[in-house]
Scaffold this active site. Structure first.
Site, PDB file in Angstrom:
ATOM      1  CB  CYS A   2      -0.900   0.004   1.247  1.00 49.08           C
ATOM      2  SG  CYS A   2      -1.841  -1.524   1.484  1.00 49.08           S
ATOM      3  CG  ASP A  99      -0.235  -8.293   6.708  1.00 48.04           C
ATOM      4  OD1 ASP A  99      -1.287  -7.711   6.410  1.00 48.04           O
ATOM      5  OD2 ASP A  99       0.779  -8.258   5.989  1.00 48.04           O
TER       6      ASP A  99
END
Length: 639
Positions: A2, A99
């Protein structure tokens, strides 16, 4: 994978939501699948998401159940299922399956002791609303970037510098950005800005393996939580080291294949990428998609070697040729993906190959990092040879120096040999392998820079002992010289060149096309183990990566690794002798960089002329001049 950004203005000054929205808009390419913004008074957090794991439940910013903690995270942590089990036993109740929440829970549970537990790549921020404290952390090897600036009493951060330049407020105006002359000198010396500097005086990178804490008042506290340690393990046989290498590479690659989307790989035909693809093939349930870059008609084309390996491993093999005219046309776009000037040798191929791969997959595994931890670079072996021959070369120096000033020697090959010999002699005269590292990774020599730089810029930046100065800057701590010569060079490659150049171009080239690039060799757990390997298991005579080669051989056909590895790079010498030079010259002459006060125009023209005539190989510095020109045009002239 990201993109993150944020602004902690402090002092109760509100962060405008539109400032964070603008910052997020500059990194849509890092995360086209989702976005999120959180404003809490004088803190604003922003996130762009590329969905890889937990496709439905991974929206960020993500919060703890009580609302105290918030996280924005860029990267992947591959051992999160194991950590999740441990945290559930402690009492954390997870509401997602990825995660990100695991990292947040780990920090709440263990504080800064959480970072070494995470196996993966990450640049992240965690906000503590109760204590009004912001934490930034970056993975041990620097795979993922974190930039920050301390201005106007606060701190702004982001995955790319462009996020910082998008932030401004009605009550405080825009942040300041002035060109860092030391960064410009770094660039023309190495092809990139040496970290933690950036091309802007006001912006730094958070160093790899570091965490930054900043509260409502006072200066940031920056701490190191991981560093490479060369501690050789004794008593293992060669067969045991090779077996362990197979196990580490195979199992680490398996963990790096964790995803809820298809995972592919870059394949060049060398031992590094072949090891990764072979490991993937052993664990995959379908043929691995392998992507290869070709340079038709040049001496560094590895397409055929990669195709043979792909066929042996049963891969779906996809190749992409790169012609000089194509590379020239895409130079501005490649530079645009790096919001600092970048002349990394593989920046164009990585960008171009990532564009192809992104049409087929969202994740690729790469072989970067193997040369650093298994002693695979030719420049490492060259430095050792230079040190051995130093006494002999000192005796002959008066004679050899005279050859440097002989006019053109009649053939391009002889001129290039003379140029390389002079660099080798320079390396031999240096004091240790830290200095030889900086000498060996430079893209321009001191005598070229003496002519190239404008006089004022030269006087402000150039010293009489540049490599000794750099050694003191980066390796001046007690005990650094106690490492053996090979370990010195490996440590420098691992901690200086790799995060500033190799990993930077991998991150930017892949994320420009919303592609996640993973690097199994740079799991810090594998690195910790690899650095315990004896020297002769890394470098055996003139053969680097000895144990890795032996470990991979059984997975491939006989002779697969016998061909000379040529590296993932552009064929500068060949291309700049042909039509590619015109693209570079046009970039320089049409840009305001030619009038920026850093380089002498007549000296640049001389470099192009000497290269075209075969008098010297200036391909690397000419490429750097072209990329700097593109950056200057995009940053200043385009206004």
């Amino acid at each position: 994978m990201c993109g993150i950004t944020g602004w902690y203005r402090r002092g109760g000054r509100p962060v405008p939501r539109d400032a964070i929205a603008r910052a997020c808009d500059t990194i849509v390419h890092r995360g086209p699948d989702d976005s999120g913004i959180h404003i809490d008074g004088d803190i604003g957090l922003g996130h762009r998401r590329l969905s890889i794991v937990d496709l439905e439940g991974g929206h960020q910013p993500m919060f703890s159940a009580d609302g105290r903690w918030a996280i924005v995270f860029n990267g992947e942590v591959y051992n999160f299922p194991d950590l999740r089990d441990e945290l559930e036993a402690w009492g954390w109740q997870f509401s997602t399956h990825g995660d990100t929440e695991t990292i947040l829970a780990a920090y709440v549970r263990w504080g800064d002791e959480a970072w070494p537990k995470l196996e993966g790549m990450y640049g992240l921020a965690i906000w503590d609303a109760k204590e009004r404290r912001l934490v930034l952390a970056r993975d041990p090897l620097g795979i993922k970037p974190v930039y920050y600036t301390l201005q106007q009493g606060g701190l702004a951060f982001g995955s790319e510098i462009r996020t910082l330049r998008a932030m401004y407020s009605a009550d405080g105006g825009a942040l300041d950005f002035t060109v860092c002359e030391r960064g410009v000198h770094d660039f023309f010396m190495f092809g990139h800005v040496q970290k933690p500097r950036s091309i802007w005086n006001e912006v730094n990178t958070l160093p790899p393996g570091h965490v930054l804490h900043i509260g409502p008042a006072g200066e940031p506290d920056i701490r190191q939580f991981w560093r490479p340690a060369f501690k050789v393990t004794e008593g293992l046989s060669e067969a045991e080291w090779i077996e362990q290498t197979q196990e580490w590479v195979s199992e680490t690659t398996k963990r790096h294949m964790l995803a809820d989307v298809t995972v592919g790989a870059f394949l060049s035909g060398g031992v590094d990428s072949s090891a990764i693809v072979a490991s993937m093939a052993r664990h995959a349930t379908a043929p691995v998609k392998a992507f290869t870059m070709g340079f038709p008609g040049t001496s560094i084309d590895e397409t055929e070697a990669a195709a043979r390996i792909a066929m042996h491993l049963g891969c779906e093999h996809i190749t992409l040729p790169l012609e000089p005219q194509d590379a020239g046309i895409m130079l501005p776009e490649v530079q645009r993906s790096h919001d600092e000037p970048c002349a990394a040798t593989a920046a164009v191929p990585v960008w171009h190959l990532s564009k192809l791969a992104a049409e087929h997959v969202k994740v690729v595994l790469c072989g970067e990092g193997s040369d650093e931890i298994f002693a695979g670079y030719k420049r490492q072996r060259t430095a050792l040879a230079a040190a051995r021959t130093a006494p002999f070369l000192r005796m002959l120096e008066p004679v050899l120096a005279a050859i440097d000033h002989v006019p053109g020697m009649g053939s391009k090959r002889l001129n290039y040999l003379r140029q390389n010999a002079r660099r080798f002699r320079q390396s031999a005269m240096l004091e240790n392998n830290y200095q030889r590292f900086f000498q060996g990774t430079q893209i321009s020599t001191p005598w070229v820079r003496d002519e190239l730089y404008e006089s004022g810029f030269h006087d402000r930046q150039v010293s009489d002992h540049p490599f000794a100065d750099l050694e003191r800057e980066y390796f001046g701590e007690p005990g650094a010289r106690d490492l053996d010569p090979l370990a010195q060079f490996m440590l420098a490659d691992l901690t200086v060149h790799m995060p500033a150049s190799l990993l930077n171009r991998t991150d930017r080239g892949s994320m420009a096309h919303s592609l996640e690039a993973r690097v199994p060799f740079l799991s810090h757990k594998l690195v910790d183990w690899a650095l315990t390997m004896p020297r002769d298991m890394k470098l055996r005579g003139k053969v680097g990566k000895y144990a890795l080669r032996k470990a991979v051989e059984p997975w491939l056909f006989p002779g697969a690794l016998d061909e000379r590895k040529l590296g993932f790079q552009l064929p500068f010498a060949e291309w700049f002798s042909g039509g590619f030079a015109s693209f570079a010259q046009e970039a320089w002459t049409s840009s305001g960089a030619s009038k920026s006060g850093y380089l002498r125009q007549d000296a640049v023209e001389k470099l192009f002329a000497e290269h075209a005539a075969g008098l010297a190989n200036h391909g690397r510095i000419l490429y750097a001049i072209a990329m700097f020109s593109c950056w200057w045009d995009q940053t200043f002239d385009a206004r």
